[in-house]
Design an enzyme around this catalytic site. Structure first.
Site, short mmCIF file in Angstrom:
data_model
loop_
_atom_site.label_atom_id
_atom_site.label_comp_id
_atom_site.label_asym_id
_atom_site.label_seq_id
_atom_site.Cartn_x
_atom_site.Cartn_y
_atom_site.Cartn_z
N HIS A 85 56.86 -109.31 24.29
CA HIS A 85 56.60 -107.78 25.29
C HIS A 85 58.85 -108.30 25.63
CE1 HIS A 85 56.45 -105.28 28.45
NE2 HIS A 85 56.63 -105.56 28.92
N HIS A 130 54.73 -103.36 38.57
CA HIS A 130 55.68 -102.44 36.68
C HIS A 130 55.06 -101.90 36.73
CE1 HIS A 130 57.52 -104.77 34.30
NE2 HIS A 130 56.33 -105.52 33.26
N HIS A 182 44.11 -96.53 25.73
CA HIS A 182 43.70 -95.80 26.72
C HIS A 182 45.20 -95.56 27.69
CE1 HIS A 182 40.93 -94.82 30.10
NE2 HIS A 182 41.36 -95.39 31.36
N GLU A 223 35.42 -100.17 39.31
CA GLU A 223 35.51 -99.72 38.23
C GLU A 223 34.97 -97.74 38.81
OE1 GLU A 223 34.30 -97.79 34.25
OE2 GLU A 223 36.00 -99.71 35.43
N HIS A 237 37.80 -95.89 39.75
CA HIS A 237 38.40 -94.93 38.60
C HIS A 237 37.73 -94.25 38.23
CE1 HIS A 237 41.08 -95.41 35.25
NE2 HIS A 237 40.08 -95.23 34.06
#
Length: 309
Positions: free
Chosen positions: A221, A283, A128, A60, A63
């Protein structure tokens, strides 16, 4: 000129760091490390360098650091580009979009850290990712525009002029792509990646998309992805039939078709491997490049809502 070459080098570095920012966000989500720094932001656990740094905290905090670096690079690139190419509208547009959306996604990231509401939080996490995607695409379009200016290329592609209706179709595909991306982000944040288990193309007894279960969200999806594949194929067919002499558009359409095919394959691999991290990152990477390719086609098509002389 040397200063222009340095500017283009900075644009490449900025694009790479922006990509790593987006990729790290996907790693944070996939590993469940969003709370690795607690509810404090931008520092971690209320400290600049926390005493306790388990793996989720490292992920985290990394990032956040990469995102901060990307934000500063984007701002520097935008300012420098404006100074060098002050008369070029696209340079100004892509620069301001890059800055705006990287700040917006950063603000949403801070809110998700401090906000506790489960559903709204997951919705904001999806936003986000979407804003990060626009920011990255804007940076890439700025890079492309800088290199087109170096090569003396016109703002619009050469060849048979695109019809206004076709221009609207390209922008419509870009809009739908963005919506389809959100369906993928929803799958990730609602933990519906394995909503259909290891089955593909079937999904047990679930046939229709919806929001009532993980399987329905997953099918939503899948249907969105199938439609995106079909629309991209239609785009390529139209370009090859009507605009074959438009080299930039032909190349861009082929790239988009190849990418959406690879994206489908990556989706199948994700399901068959149980949603392992590397498959999920592949992906994410492919759809990011695909969205950038479609955005590039929009740039070539221009604004169809404007009257043409």
């Amino acid at each position: 000129m040397k200063k222009h070459a340095t500017l283009r080098f900075l644009s490449i570095v900025t694009a790479l760091v922006s990509y790593f920012m987006l990729l790290m966000g996907a790693i944070v989500t996939k590993t469940g490390s969003g709370k690795g720094c607690g509810n404090s932001w931008p520092i971690c656990k209320g400290e600049l360098i926390p005493e306790s740094m388990p793996l989720e905290s490292i992920i985290e905090y990394s990032h956040r650091i990469i995102s901060s670096g990307a934000g500063m690079l984007i701002l520097a690139l935008t300012i420098w580009s404006w100074i060098v190419y002050r008369d070029n509208f696209r340079v100004k547009l892509f620069g301001i979009m890059s800055v705006f959306f990287v700040l917006l996604q950063g603000a949403l990231g801070a809110l998700t850290v401090m906000f506790e509401g489960p559903f709204i939080k997951k919705f904001m996490l999806a936003l986000h990712f979407g804003f990060s995607l626009i920011s990255f695409a804007s940076v890439m379009l700025l890079v492309i525009q800088l290199y087109r200016l170096r090569d003396g290329k016109p703002d619009k592609s050469s060849g048979t002029p695109l019809s206004r209706g076709f221009g609207w179709s390209v922008w419509g595909l870009a809009t739908y792509t963005y919506i389809a991306v959100y369906s993928g982000a929803l799958v990730r944040h609602m933990e519906a990646t394995m909503g259909c288990g290891y089955e593909f193309p079937s999904c047990g007894i679930t046939k229709f998309p919806g929001f009532g279960s993980a399987a329905e969200i997953h099918m939503l999806h899948r249907y969105a992805g199938i439609l995106l594949f079909v629309l991209t194929l239609c785009l390529l067919i139209v370009v090859l039939r009507k605009y074959r002499d438009n080299r930039d558009f032909v190349q861009g359409s082929w790239i988009a078709m190849i990418l959406i095919t690879l994206q489908a394959i990556a989706g199948i691999i994700t399901v068959k491997t149980g949603g392992v991290l590397m498959a999920a990152l592949l992906h994410t990477t492919i759809i990011t490049i695909y969205f950038t390719a479609i955005s590039y086609l929009c740039m070539l098509a221009g604004a169809p809502w404007k009257k043409r002389s």
